[in-house]
Design a protein around this motif. Structure first.
Motif, short mmCIF file in Angstrom:
data_model
loop_
_atom_site.label_atom_id
_atom_site.label_comp_id
_atom_site.label_asym_id
_atom_site.label_seq_id
_atom_site.Cartn_x
_atom_site.Cartn_y
_atom_site.Cartn_z
N MET A 1 -9.93 -7.12 -0.25
CA MET A 1 -9.02 -6.41 -1.54
C MET A 1 -8.00 -5.34 -0.57
O MET A 1 -8.25 -4.58 -0.01
CB MET A 1 -10.11 -5.70 -2.72
CG MET A 1 -8.77 -5.48 -3.91
SD MET A 1 -9.79 -4.79 -5.21
CE MET A 1 -10.56 -3.75 -5.13
N ASN A 2 -6.73 -5.95 -0.78
CA ASN A 2 -5.61 -4.76 -0.42
C ASN A 2 -5.43 -3.29 -1.43
O ASN A 2 -4.75 -3.65 -2.34
CB ASN A 2 -4.75 -5.18 0.11
CG ASN A 2 -3.29 -4.56 1.17
OD1 ASN A 2 -3.76 -3.39 0.49
ND2 ASN A 2 -3.17 -4.32 2.01
N ASP A 3 -6.10 -2.13 -0.89
CA ASP A 3 -5.63 -1.34 -1.64
C ASP A 3 -4.30 -1.48 -2.81
O ASP A 3 -4.12 -0.73 -3.66
CB ASP A 3 -5.83 0.00 -1.27
CG ASP A 3 -7.53 -0.03 -1.57
OD1 ASP A 3 -8.52 -1.08 -1.90
OD2 ASP A 3 -9.13 0.52 -0.99
N ASP A 4 -3.57 -1.36 -0.96
CA ASP A 4 -2.24 -0.76 -1.43
C ASP A 4 -1.24 -1.54 -2.53
O ASP A 4 -0.60 -1.31 -3.33
CB ASP A 4 -1.54 -0.77 0.22
CG ASP A 4 -1.89 0.40 0.65
OD1 ASP A 4 -2.24 1.24 0.06
OD2 ASP A 4 -1.55 0.28 2.09
N GLN A 5 -1.89 -3.15 -2.25
CA GLN A 5 -1.23 -4.29 -2.72
C GLN A 5 -1.52 -4.14 -4.48
O GLN A 5 -1.19 -4.03 -5.19
CB GLN A 5 -1.54 -5.38 -2.71
CG GLN A 5 -0.59 -6.18 -1.38
CD GLN A 5 -1.08 -7.25 -1.03
OE1 GLN A 5 -2.02 -7.94 -1.49
NE2 GLN A 5 -0.76 -7.11 0.27
N VAL A 6 -2.56 -3.81 -4.70
CA VAL A 6 -3.65 -3.43 -6.36
C VAL A 6 -2.75 -2.45 -6.48
O VAL A 6 -1.73 -2.15 -7.56
CB VAL A 6 -4.63 -2.99 -5.78
CG1 VAL A 6 -5.53 -2.58 -7.64
CG2 VAL A 6 -5.36 -4.14 -5.57
N ARG A 7 -2.47 -1.13 -5.98
CA ARG A 7 -1.83 0.50 -6.08
C ARG A 7 -0.84 0.14 -6.57
O ARG A 7 -0.05 0.87 -8.07
CB ARG A 7 -2.10 1.65 -5.52
CG ARG A 7 -2.03 3.26 -6.13
CD ARG A 7 -2.40 4.24 -4.71
NE ARG A 7 -3.00 3.45 -4.86
CZ ARG A 7 -3.87 3.65 -3.69
NH1 ARG A 7 -3.06 3.12 -2.48
NH2 ARG A 7 -5.09 3.72 -2.65
N SER B 1 1.38 0.61 -10.38
CA SER B 1 1.94 1.47 -11.23
C SER B 1 3.28 0.52 -11.51
O SER B 1 3.81 0.94 -12.10
CB SER B 1 2.63 1.90 -9.44
OG SER B 1 3.74 3.10 -9.55
N SER C 1 -2.81 2.67 -14.98
CA SER C 1 -3.39 3.77 -14.91
C SER C 1 -4.42 3.83 -14.64
O SER C 1 -5.37 3.51 -16.51
CB SER C 1 -3.16 5.34 -15.17
OG SER C 1 -2.23 5.38 -16.85
N TRP C 2 -5.53 4.20 -14.25
CA TRP C 2 -7.25 4.69 -14.39
C TRP C 2 -7.74 5.84 -14.91
O TRP C 2 -7.09 6.87 -14.56
CB TRP C 2 -8.38 3.63 -13.72
CG TRP C 2 -7.79 2.29 -13.46
CD1 TRP C 2 -6.78 1.41 -12.93
CD2 TRP C 2 -8.64 1.20 -14.04
NE1 TRP C 2 -6.92 0.22 -13.23
CE2 TRP C 2 -7.78 -0.51 -13.73
CE3 TRP C 2 -10.39 1.33 -14.70
CZ2 TRP C 2 -8.41 -1.32 -14.60
CZ3 TRP C 2 -10.90 -0.19 -15.55
CH2 TRP C 2 -10.13 -1.00 -15.15
#
Length: 222
Positions: free
Chosen positions: A1-7, A11, A16-17
């Motif tokens: 999982m790509n954290d940057d893509q998820v973030r 956004s 927001s979590w």
């Protein structure tokens, strides 16, 4: 999982979590209580039957469990006194009207010993439904101490009707159309209007609808 893509996606969607502090699961009391009802049933179920489940059967059973929990009613869809169609977490997840299909057959304990694993999984799903439904409904009728008067069921209230013969993932909802009181003025029984009939039930068989709790719990099992 790509954290940057998820973030970036979260956004863009203004999502927001907010997390509880580590080791502070008690701060999520409402949803943790719901998770507990599931875990309380699954733990003894797996202790008894896990040895007969392979990976595929295990995932199928968890999917059935997820469907059962997310099909529970939250409130009614409309305010019409004749429309008792419940709104469930599954409908909010899929944006579709929930059409609950009956189990594909009659499953008994003897299915544990057949080579058809799908029948065994369906038997376990029925076991979970029976045990979890009893656990869940009891949380809607908690009475810690009878030392002060609680709100009585009133005409117009929406309730869940306890029925031990109800098929899996089917929830009978009813609207109170009259109440029966004892000599002290306490409501002891109610007459309910369901989608198909009118029922006379004691208040022990009519659980207050969870729609007044103000919190929606959706269970997703990976």
């Amino acid at each position: 999982m790509n954290d940057d893509q998820v973030r970036a996606f979260l956004s863009k969607e203004s999502i927001s979590w907010t997390f509880n502090p580590p080791t502070a699961s008690h701060m999520g009391g409402v949803w943790e209580r719901q998770i507990r009802t599931v875990r309380k049933v699954l733990t003894p179920l797996f202790k008894e039957h896990a040895g007969r489940l392979d990976d595929e059967s295990y995932r199928t059973l968890l999917t059935e469990v997820e469907a059962i929990v997310n099909d529970r009613p939250l409130t009614t869809v409309s305010d019409s006194p004749d429309d008792l169609q419940p709104l469930s977490p599954a409908q909010l997840l899929t944006q579709k009207s929930s059409v609950v299909m009956p189990p594909p057959g009659v499953f008994q304990k003897g299915d544990m010993y057949l080579r058809q694993r799908w029948r065994y999984v369906q038997f376990l799903a029925n076991l979970f439904w029976t045990r979890w439904r009893r656990e869940y409904l009891s949380t809607l009728q908690e009475r810690q101490k009878w030392n002060k008067e609680k709100r009585h069921l009133q005409v117009g209230d929406i309730v869940l009707v306890k029925d031990d013969n109800q098929l899996r993932s089917n929830w009978m909802m009813g609207r109170v159309i009259s109440t029966g009181k004892d000599r002290t003025g306490f409501v002891r029984s109610v007459v309910l209007k369901t989608q198909t009939s009118e029922l006379h039930r004691p208040i022990q068989k009519a659980c207050s609808s969870p729609c007044s709790r103000g919190t929606m719990i959706i269970i997703v099992i990976y």
